[in-house]
Design a protein around this motif. Structure first.
Motif, PDB file in Angstrom:
ATOM      1  N   LYS A  67     -81.545  45.749  15.457  1.00  0.00           N
ATOM      2  CA  LYS A  67     -82.836  45.363  15.735  1.00  0.00           C
ATOM      3  C   LYS A  67     -83.984  46.406  15.819  1.00  0.00           C
ATOM      4  N   GLY A  68     -83.707  47.546  15.074  1.00  0.00           N
ATOM      5  CA  GLY A  68     -84.315  48.589  14.695  1.00  0.00           C
ATOM      6  C   GLY A  68     -84.891  49.512  15.964  1.00  0.00           C
ATOM      7  N   ARG A  69     -84.046  49.468  16.828  1.00  0.00           N
ATOM      8  CA  ARG A  69     -84.028  50.395  18.173  1.00  0.00           C
ATOM      9  C   ARG A  69     -82.999  51.455  18.274  1.00  0.00           C
ATOM     10  N   LYS A  70     -83.132  52.347  17.879  1.00  0.00           N
ATOM     11  CA  LYS A  70     -82.026  53.558  17.536  1.00  0.00           C
ATOM     12  C   LYS A  70     -82.219  54.603  18.656  1.00  0.00           C
ATOM     13  N   HIS A  71     -80.967  54.703  19.290  1.00  0.00           N
ATOM     14  CA  HIS A  71     -80.965  55.974  20.310  1.00  0.00           C
ATOM     15  C   HIS A  71     -80.161  57.017  19.599  1.00  0.00           C
ATOM     16  N   GLY A  72     -79.467  57.020  18.691  1.00  0.00           N
ATOM     17  CA  GLY A  72     -78.905  58.357  18.011  1.00  0.00           C
ATOM     18  C   GLY A  72     -78.149  59.148  18.658  1.00  0.00           C
ATOM     19  N   ILE A  73     -77.386  58.449  19.859  1.00  0.00           N
ATOM     20  CA  ILE A  73     -76.411  59.196  20.548  1.00  0.00           C
ATOM     21  C   ILE A  73     -74.997  58.645  20.268  1.00  0.00           C
ATOM     22  N   ARG A  74     -74.278  59.596  19.992  1.00  0.00           N
ATOM     23  CA  ARG A  74     -72.789  59.736  19.884  1.00  0.00           C
ATOM     24  C   ARG A  74     -72.091  60.267  20.972  1.00  0.00           C
ATOM     25  N   CYS A  75     -70.957  59.499  21.303  1.00  0.00           N
ATOM     26  CA  CYS A  75     -70.634  60.241  22.615  1.00  0.00           C
ATOM     27  C   CYS A  75     -68.859  60.173  22.594  1.00  0.00           C
ATOM     28  N   SER A  76     -68.504  61.440  23.478  1.00  0.00           N
ATOM     29  CA  SER A  76     -66.867  61.411  23.439  1.00  0.00           C
ATOM     30  C   SER A  76     -66.706  61.669  24.952  1.00  0.00           C
ATOM     31  N   ALA A  77     -65.371  61.321  25.404  1.00  0.00           N
ATOM     32  CA  ALA A  77     -65.050  61.449  26.608  1.00  0.00           C
ATOM     33  C   ALA A  77     -63.716  61.806  26.803  1.00  0.00           C
ATOM     34  N   PRO A  78     -63.421  63.141  26.768  1.00  0.00           N
ATOM     35  CA  PRO A  78     -62.219  63.807  26.737  1.00  0.00           C
ATOM     36  C   PRO A  78     -61.330  63.858  28.007  1.00  0.00           C
ATOM     37  N   SER A  79     -60.067  63.923  28.069  1.00  0.00           N
ATOM     38  CA  SER A  79     -59.460  64.013  29.458  1.00  0.00           C
ATOM     39  C   SER A  79     -59.517  65.383  29.909  1.00  0.00           C
ATOM     40  N   THR A  80     -59.700  65.597  31.191  1.00  0.00           N
ATOM     41  CA  THR A  80     -59.977  66.858  31.763  1.00  0.00           C
ATOM     42  C   THR A  80     -59.223  67.087  33.299  1.00  0.00           C
ATOM     43  N   GLY A  81     -59.332  67.943  33.861  1.00  0.00           N
ATOM     44  CA  GLY A  81     -58.846  68.113  35.041  1.00  0.00           C
ATOM     45  C   GLY A  81     -59.435  67.471  36.078  1.00  0.00           C
ATOM     46  N   GLY A  82     -60.535  66.732  36.134  1.00  0.00           N
ATOM     47  CA  GLY A  82     -60.896  65.906  37.274  1.00  0.00           C
ATOM     48  C   GLY A  82     -62.201  66.322  37.862  1.00  0.00           C
ATOM     49  N   SER A  83     -62.652  65.679  38.928  1.00  0.00           N
ATOM     50  CA  SER A  83     -63.728  65.921  39.623  1.00  0.00           C
ATOM     51  C   SER A  83     -64.473  67.088  39.632  1.00  0.00           C
ATOM     52  N   ASN A  84     -63.796  68.079  40.193  1.00  0.00           N
ATOM     53  CA  ASN A  84     -64.443  69.592  40.411  1.00  0.00           C
ATOM     54  C   ASN A  84     -64.595  70.414  39.125  1.00  0.00           C
ATOM     55  N   TYR A  85     -63.362  70.173  38.266  1.00  0.00           N
ATOM     56  CA  TYR A  85     -63.745  70.912  36.852  1.00  0.00           C
ATOM     57  C   TYR A  85     -64.972  70.191  36.258  1.00  0.00           C
TER      58      TYR A  85
END
Ligand code: GLU
Length: 335
Positions: A67-85
């Motif tokens: 639709k010609g509406r570009k945000h250009g964001i690429r995303c990753s969500a790795p596993s981590t130690g959790g909340s406080n980390y």
């Protein structure tokens, strides 16, 4: 040199394959941005949450391109130690976003509890996600039926950096105990704890996680572990007006094979947080991607079943709302 060249060719090749029609778009304009979302252990619900958010961001990118509406964001969500980390890594600028328990959002933002002297003033709330009841998960033959029975037992209190560990430390203190009151206090990650329980290495573990959770079912459905009630004197010390980030919770009968009646407990909310240093337009686009596709988002995990914008933009949020998120909520007339 050769190695470097081949790596960038590979990256370019992948990007070109995945985003073909974008050849002259965000990348060419130099606007492509990579964001990283901190989650939790790979068998938890945070990992699904972070990856579901990324999926919506990429979906919005694909729809936007047509639709010609570009945000250009690429995303990753790795596993981590959790909340406080996650919160710490956002503070250090290593992560852009993270999933974190509502209690740790509150304490980091206010410089209280574990965050005393380390207040993260720029912590920003984005939205809340699913409820996370505190769960005492015990071997069927352990004789453990609640908090008091944990005394003298082998208990996993969680890996440092996880939300459950932070909260378990507070529970131990509020009960007037120390780690020495357990026969053994282990620091296993959420991915290790169910197997350790089934193998008899621990008698119980304390975990805050969305319901249902595949990791927990390894212990309940796999080797007959039970989730005990957790609503006695200790819980009552926490669920008070002074602690708005805690609430009573229950886990419905039938959730797991051994959940033969409703479990009464208390808990927190999973929340999605960022830093004031993350650009308004990035937060706006991430939020927009999730809410424009909320129906799809909710299908990605049964713990998301009851999500509604009205509560997501309010419940469990104690840090100031990020401006980029507020902009979208105002546009929608939700604020
Ligand atoms: N509540 C846990 C934490 O803050 C994470 C649970 C999950 O991975 O879903 O670390």
């Amino acid at each position: 040199m050769f190695k470097k060249l081949s790596v960038s060719t590979l990256v370019f090749g992948l990007a070109a394959g995945a985003f073909m029609i974008d050849a002259s778009g965000a990348d060419a304009a130099g606007k492509r941005q990579f964001i990283a979302i901190g989650t939790g252990g790979p068998t938890g619900v945070y990992f699904v949450t972070g990856n579901a958010i990324c999926r919506m961001v990429h979906r919005a990118a694909a729809e936007g391109r047509s639709k010609g509406r570009k945000h250009g964001i690429r995303c990753s969500a790795p596993s981590t130690g959790g909340s406080n980390y996650n919160i710490q890594q956002i503070k250090d600028g290593e992560l852009d976003f993270g999933v974190a328990q509502s209690d740790w959002q509150y304490h980091a933002s206010n410089g209280s509890s574990k965050w005393k002297g380390k207040q993260f003033k720029k912590l920003r709330a984005v939205f809340s996600v699913h409820p996370e009841p505190f769960q005492i998960i015990a071997r069927g033959d352990s004789g453990i039926n609640g908090w008091n029975d944990l005394k003298g037992k082998k208990v996993n209190i969680g890996n440092p950096g996880s939300g459950q560990r932070g909260s378990a430390d507070l529970m131990i203190k509020a009960a007037g105990w120390t780690k020495k009151d357990f026969k053994l206090a282990t620091e296993l990650t959420s991915t290790e704890q169910s197997k350790a329980l089934c193998d008899g290495k621990i008698d119980a573990y304390i975990y805050s996680v969305g319901v249902p959770n595949a990791g927990v079912s390894i212990a309940t459905d796999g080797c007959g572990a039970k989730i005990t009630n957790f609503n006695g004197a200790l819980a009552k010390k926490f669920v008070t007006k002074a602690n708005p980030f805690y609430a009573w919770a229950n886990i419905k009968k039938g959730t797991y094979k051994t959940t033969t009646s409703d479990v009464q407990t208390w808990g927190v909310k999973a929340t999605f947080v960022t830093s004031a240093d993350v650009a308004d337009n990035v937060v706006y686009e991430v939020v927009r991607a999730v809410f424009e596709n909320l129906g799809e988002f909710k299908k990605l995990h049964p713990a998301f079943k009851n999500l509604e914008p009205k509560t997501m933009i309010k419940d469990g949020l104690s840090a100031p709302l990020h401006k980029g998120a507020a902009k979208y909520y105002k546009e929608k007339g939700w604020m």
